[in-house]
Motif scaffolding. Sequence first.
Motif, PDB file in Angstrom:
ATOM      1  N   SER A   1       4.920 -25.562 -54.558  1.00  0.00           N
ATOM      2  CA  SER A   1       6.300 -25.504 -55.037  1.00  0.00           C
ATOM      3  C   SER A   1       6.405 -24.314 -55.984  1.00  0.00           C
ATOM      4  O   SER A   1       5.395 -23.748 -56.390  1.00  0.00           O
ATOM      5  CB  SER A   1       6.682 -26.795 -55.760  1.00  0.00           C
ATOM      6  OG  SER A   1       8.016 -26.740 -56.231  1.00  0.00           O
TER       7      SER A   1
ATOM      8  N   ASP B   1      11.745 -26.275 -55.054  1.00  0.00           N
ATOM      9  CA  ASP B   1      11.555 -26.095 -56.490  1.00  0.00           C
ATOM     10  C   ASP B   1      11.652 -27.426 -57.245  1.00  0.00           C
ATOM     11  O   ASP B   1      12.365 -28.332 -56.836  1.00  0.00           O
ATOM     12  CB  ASP B   1      12.638 -25.128 -57.006  1.00  0.00           C
ATOM     13  CG  ASP B   1      12.460 -24.788 -58.465  1.00  0.00           C
ATOM     14  OD1 ASP B   1      11.380 -24.302 -58.830  1.00  0.00           O
ATOM     15  OD2 ASP B   1      13.403 -25.024 -59.243  1.00  0.00           O
TER      16      ASP B   1
ATOM     17  N   PHE C   1       9.272 -29.895 -58.108  1.00  0.00           N
ATOM     18  CA  PHE C   1       8.682 -31.054 -57.433  1.00  0.00           C
ATOM     19  C   PHE C   1       8.057 -31.994 -58.463  1.00  0.00           C
ATOM     20  O   PHE C   1       7.378 -31.572 -59.384  1.00  0.00           O
ATOM     21  CB  PHE C   1       7.610 -30.602 -56.438  1.00  0.00           C
ATOM     22  CG  PHE C   1       7.102 -31.710 -55.570  1.00  0.00           C
ATOM     23  CD1 PHE C   1       7.763 -32.044 -54.411  1.00  0.00           C
ATOM     24  CD2 PHE C   1       5.966 -32.421 -55.926  1.00  0.00           C
ATOM     25  CE1 PHE C   1       7.308 -33.071 -53.603  1.00  0.00           C
ATOM     26  CE2 PHE C   1       5.495 -33.451 -55.125  1.00  0.00           C
ATOM     27  CZ  PHE C   1       6.167 -33.780 -53.964  1.00  0.00           C
TER      28      PHE C   1
ATOM     29  N   GLU D   1      14.949 -29.366 -53.116  1.00  0.00           N
ATOM     30  CA  GLU D   1      14.680 -29.135 -54.531  1.00  0.00           C
ATOM     31  C   GLU D   1      14.831 -30.428 -55.318  1.00  0.00           C
ATOM     32  O   GLU D   1      15.491 -31.370 -54.880  1.00  0.00           O
ATOM     33  CB  GLU D   1      15.641 -28.075 -55.076  1.00  0.00           C
ATOM     34  CG  GLU D   1      15.421 -26.713 -54.446  1.00  0.00           C
ATOM     35  CD  GLU D   1      16.280 -25.628 -55.057  1.00  0.00           C
ATOM     36  OE1 GLU D   1      17.147 -25.927 -55.902  1.00  0.00           O
ATOM     37  OE2 GLU D   1      16.067 -24.462 -54.702  1.00  0.00           O
TER      38      GLU D   1
END
Length: 193
Positions: free
Chosen positions: A99, A74, A76, A17
Amino acid sequence: MEKFSRLISKAVPLPIENIDTDQIIPARFLKATDRVGFGKNLFRDWKYHKSGEVNHEFVLNNPAYSGSILVAGDNFGCGSSREHAAWALADYGFKVVVSSFFADIFRGNALNNGILPVQVSDSFLKELLNTVSENPGKELEVDLENQTIGLADEEIKEHFDIDPYKKTCLLNGYDDIDFLLSKKDKIEAFEQA
């Protein structure tokens, strides 16, 4: 730009992430203004140890994983607004990044450089990451016309949103200038009226 309508490809899982643009392409490699050659330094600090040795544990160094789709964690593309991040991804060969959230500036840079950022739900992202991680040969299908992504040859799919203008540009292989040129006849007719 290349036209983009549908892609079936293996994918590379990167379940990290908050990947920022400095991780995508470190600042020390931003000396060129030409888009070519940035792919070799994509995720450079993760691909290599500080000693310069190859980090065999990093997914891009694992020959089991390949393809034109990067499935990332998550958030990106956060961080600085460098367009070089999109250049590096494209030069490496990625055509799609998946993402559950993209930084706005990265999303725009990606679309302007022919990369489709596909935003999916958290649960669908987990499913894709798990499937691709456990089955490196598994292909994903991205259908821009119908705005769906899923596992190829399976019913598991999810819809994604995209700006209609950018969708038109990708489908036709247009950058902003090409789009205006495609409307030349209408512009000239308007001027005549």
